[in-house]
Design an enzyme around this catalytic site. Structure first.
Site, mmCIF file in Angstrom:
data_model
loop_
_atom_site.group_PDB
_atom_site.id
_atom_site.type_symbol
_atom_site.label_atom_id
_atom_site.label_comp_id
_atom_site.label_asym_id
_atom_site.label_seq_id
_atom_site.Cartn_x
_atom_site.Cartn_y
_atom_site.Cartn_z
ATOM 1 N N ALA A 175 5.617 -4.794 19.474
ATOM 2 C CA ALA A 175 6.431 -4.737 18.251
ATOM 3 C C ALA A 175 5.823 -5.531 17.103
ATOM 4 O O ALA A 175 6.193 -5.350 15.948
ATOM 5 C CB ALA A 175 7.834 -5.269 18.548
ATOM 6 N N ARG B 243 -1.809 -11.465 11.011
ATOM 7 C CA ARG B 243 -3.159 -12.024 11.024
ATOM 8 C C ARG B 243 -4.225 -10.920 10.942
ATOM 9 O O ARG B 243 -5.348 -11.153 10.531
ATOM 10 C CB ARG B 243 -3.365 -12.879 12.290
ATOM 11 N N ASN C 150 -33.315 35.741 13.085
ATOM 12 C CA ASN C 150 -34.018 34.771 12.259
ATOM 13 C C ASN C 150 -33.331 34.707 10.895
ATOM 14 O O ASN C 150 -33.162 35.735 10.235
ATOM 15 C CB ASN C 150 -35.492 35.161 12.072
HETATM 16 C C1 UD1 Z 1 0.841 -14.645 23.339
HETATM 17 C C2 UD1 Z 1 1.338 -15.705 24.346
HETATM 18 C C3 UD1 Z 1 0.182 -16.655 24.686
HETATM 19 C C4 UD1 Z 1 -0.976 -15.858 25.243
HETATM 20 C C5 UD1 Z 1 -1.390 -14.743 24.278
HETATM 21 C C6 UD1 Z 1 -2.412 -13.852 24.915
HETATM 22 C C7 UD1 Z 1 3.727 -16.115 23.894
HETATM 23 C C8 UD1 Z 1 4.704 -17.022 23.276
HETATM 24 N N1 UD1 Z 1 2.441 -16.462 23.754
HETATM 25 O O1 UD1 Z 1 0.474 -15.320 22.155
HETATM 26 O O2 UD1 Z 1 0.611 -17.616 25.630
HETATM 27 O O3 UD1 Z 1 -2.077 -16.709 25.492
HETATM 28 O O4 UD1 Z 1 -0.255 -13.927 23.926
HETATM 29 O O5 UD1 Z 1 -2.933 -12.924 24.024
HETATM 30 O O6 UD1 Z 1 4.082 -15.132 24.487
HETATM 31 N N2 UD1 Z 1 5.343 -9.044 20.200
HETATM 32 C C9 UD1 Z 1 6.521 -8.334 20.192
HETATM 33 N N3 UD1 Z 1 7.600 -8.870 19.556
HETATM 34 C C10 UD1 Z 1 7.554 -10.073 18.957
HETATM 35 C C11 UD1 Z 1 6.344 -10.814 18.991
HETATM 36 C C12 UD1 Z 1 5.272 -10.264 19.639
HETATM 37 O O7 UD1 Z 1 6.593 -7.229 20.721
HETATM 38 O O8 UD1 Z 1 8.588 -10.489 18.395
HETATM 39 C C13 UD1 Z 1 4.173 -8.430 20.878
HETATM 40 C C14 UD1 Z 1 2.980 -8.296 19.949
HETATM 41 O O9 UD1 Z 1 2.965 -7.010 19.352
HETATM 42 C C15 UD1 Z 1 1.811 -8.478 20.866
HETATM 43 C C16 UD1 Z 1 2.351 -9.349 21.987
HETATM 44 O O10 UD1 Z 1 3.747 -9.272 21.915
HETATM 45 O O11 UD1 Z 1 1.336 -7.254 21.394
HETATM 46 C C17 UD1 Z 1 1.910 -10.803 21.864
HETATM 47 O O12 UD1 Z 1 2.391 -11.314 20.639
HETATM 48 P P1 UD1 Z 1 1.506 -12.265 19.730
HETATM 49 O O13 UD1 Z 1 2.316 -12.673 18.570
HETATM 50 O O14 UD1 Z 1 0.188 -11.638 19.463
HETATM 51 O O15 UD1 Z 1 1.338 -13.512 20.701
HETATM 52 P P2 UD1 Z 1 0.139 -14.537 20.773
HETATM 53 O O16 UD1 Z 1 0.287 -15.522 19.677
HETATM 54 O O17 UD1 Z 1 -1.147 -13.834 20.875
HETATM 55 CA CA CA Z 2 -1.799 -11.762 20.524
#
Ligand code: UD1
Ligand code: CA
Length: 464
Positions: free
Chosen positions: A11, A16, A381
């Site tokens: 979601a 970033r 050709n």
């Molecule tokens: C997350 C993990 C971290 C891990 C890393 C690996 C948590 C709190 N942290 O951090 O420990 O090392 O992934 O890549 O879980 N997403 C949703 N809804 C939201 C927020 C995020 O569906 O409200 C989805 C994002 O689309 C993504 C995934 O969850 O695919 C991870 O979210 P992201 O915000 O990228 O987490 P990281 O900071 O990478």
């Molecule tokens: Ca991530």
């Protein structure tokens, strides 16, 4: 073995990544990250998938094309909150185990998923977190272990102490949970969020919640450390592209494909290439392309969703959604647009373009020619500078040229029109009527010579 399901978290807004699209549609080797994850999950033996969508969810759901269940997370309040949106899906799979996995970590592989599951099930764990030790753990949740090496918690970059930041074992964002434990842990995550006054609901807090209940929460180190890498920004995305690019090329090299210099070579993961084919620099091969044996592809060629036979040369050539049969040579500087079938032993040279055309075996189109919406037979050709005049401003019409025809230089074939078997067109002809078999068609004005014409003119200074 019990039924397995997976919940993919997709979601996120991808702030970033600085993109207006859903982040998980960002591509690694021309394949959206979410597709890498769904493919690995299915190959890892999961029976049913649900995807949590949110930011630009219509676009992501259109991409998924109804293949999986989806739930929309209206407010993006973190990974724990994302899982809460799928309570019904988790309940429907209780008792059983669920893989929760990030949609932005495309290098996860089926083997890591399935071996982690075996470990999870055989140890009757409440949760098994897939982790890995990586060189640059910055930005990831760190796996904190106590003195006897058992899992204590996962701490996010922003909350980590300096000592915790030194830990290089990171959370992949992929976990096997026992479904009923997860449902209970979601309540604990809400309590943790309120207690710690965090901005988001962290799924990673489930570890502490589960350990407090004296259940088994374990970090399982992946054999393949690349499997845990995620892409939050485009620099990380490029790193993943580079890792995947090298991995895909290595598989082809070990299968007998030559890539003497890998500069600018990108090959999508689903591409198949035969033995002793050589891929030269600057070549991109995408989609579901299949290339045969003993070909030379490149330099600087771009091939997408095409089927290429054996012994084919594609030099500085672009080829889209077409078939090129054995021992044909195309290029340099040629373009095969969609829906062409180019026969065996065809020669197509520089500045030749085909579109929606069938070209028979051994036909030669050596220079500066456009053949579109046409059916050319074999052993024809085509001279230099010819064109099918396929568009009259309103509609496209087809041109048919039969076997053994000879199309003189600068012939324009004004469609709909046909040229019969063995027939010739004179150079410079504009052919507007069908040419029967075994004929010569001349469709240009006869040359006139005006003798001593120049003497009647006032001479220019350079004429003697
Ligand atoms: C997350 C993990 C971290 C891990 C890393 C690996 C948590 C709190 N942290 O951090 O420990 O090392 O992934 O890549 O879980 N997403 C949703 N809804 C939201 C927020 C995020 O569906 O409200 C989805 C994002 O689309 C993504 C995934 O969850 O695919 C991870 O979210 P992201 O915000 O990228 O987490 P990281 O900071 O990478
Ligand atoms: Ca991530």
């Amino acid at each position: 073995m019990s039924k397995k399901c997976a919940l993919i978290l997709a979601a996120g807004e991808g702030r970033r990544m600085k993109t207006s699209k859903p982040k998980v549609l960002a591509e690694v080797l021309f394949k959206p990250m979410i597709d890498w994850v769904t493919d690995a999950v299915k190959e890892g033996g999961v029976d049913e998938i649900c995807v949590v969508t949110g930011h630009c969810y219509e676009e992501l759901e259109a991409h998924l094309g109804g293949k999986y269940k989806t739930v929309v997370q209206q407010e993006l309040l973190g990974t724990g909150h994302a899982v809460m949106q799928a309570k019904e899906f988790i309940k429907a799979n209780t008792p059983g185990n669920i893989l929760i996995i990030n949609g932005d970590a495309p290098l996860i592989d089926a083997k890591t998923i399935s071996t982690a599951f075996e470990y999870h099930e055989s140890h009757k764990n409440a949760v098994t977190i897939i982790s890995a030790k990586i060189d640059n753990p910055f930005g990831y949740g760190r796996v904190v272990r106590n003195k006897d090496k058992c899992l204590k918690k996962i701490v996010e970059e922003n909350d980590a102490t300096n000592a915790e930041k030194m830990i290089n074992e990171v959370n992949s964002g992929a976990y096997w949970f026992n479904c009923s434990v997860l449902l209970e842990a979601l309540e604990g995550i809400v309590e943790m969020h309120d207690k710690k006054q965090q901005a988001e609901y962290y799924l990673t807090d489930a570890v502490e919640v589960i350990l407090e209940k004296n259940l088994n929460a374990v970090a399982y180190e992946a054999g393949n450390p690349d499997a845990v890498l995620g892409a939050n920004d485009r620099a990380q995305l490029q790193l993943l592209n580079e890792i995947a690019r090298k991995k895909v090329m290595r598989e082809h090299l070990l299968n007998g494909v030559s890539i003497p210099c890998a500069d600018g070579v990108m090959i999508s993961p689903n591409v198949k290439i035969g033995n002793e084919t050589e891929i030269l620099p600057g070549t991109i091969i995408k989609g579901d392309t299949v290339i045969g044996e003993n070909c030379v592809i490149g330099p600087n060629s771009f091939i997408e969703n095409s089927v290429v036979g054996n012994g084919v040369t594609l030099n500085n050539t672009q080829c889209y959604s077409s078939t090129v049969k054995d021992n044909t040579s195309i290029g340099p500087f040629a373009r095969v647009r969609p829906d062409c079938v180019i026969g065996e032993g065809v020669k197509a040279g520089n500045f030749v373009e085909f579109k929606n055309a069938n070209i028979g075996d051994r036909t030669s189109v050596s220079h500066l020619t456009y053949i579109g919406d046409a059916d050319f037979g074999s052993d024809i050709n085509v001279g230099c500078g010819c064109a099918t005049v396929n568009y009259n401003g309103k509609e496209k019409n087809r041109t048919k040229v039969d076997d053994h025809a000879f199309i003189g230089c600068s012939t324009y074939l004004v469609a709909p029109v046909s040229v019969g078997k063995n027939s010739y067109t004179a150079a410079g002809s504009v052919i507007t009527e069908d040419v029967p078999d075994n004929a010569l068609a001349i469709a240009r004005s006869r040359q006139t010579i005006k003798k001593d014409w120049i003497s009647k003119k006032k001479p220019y200074k350079w004429q003697k």
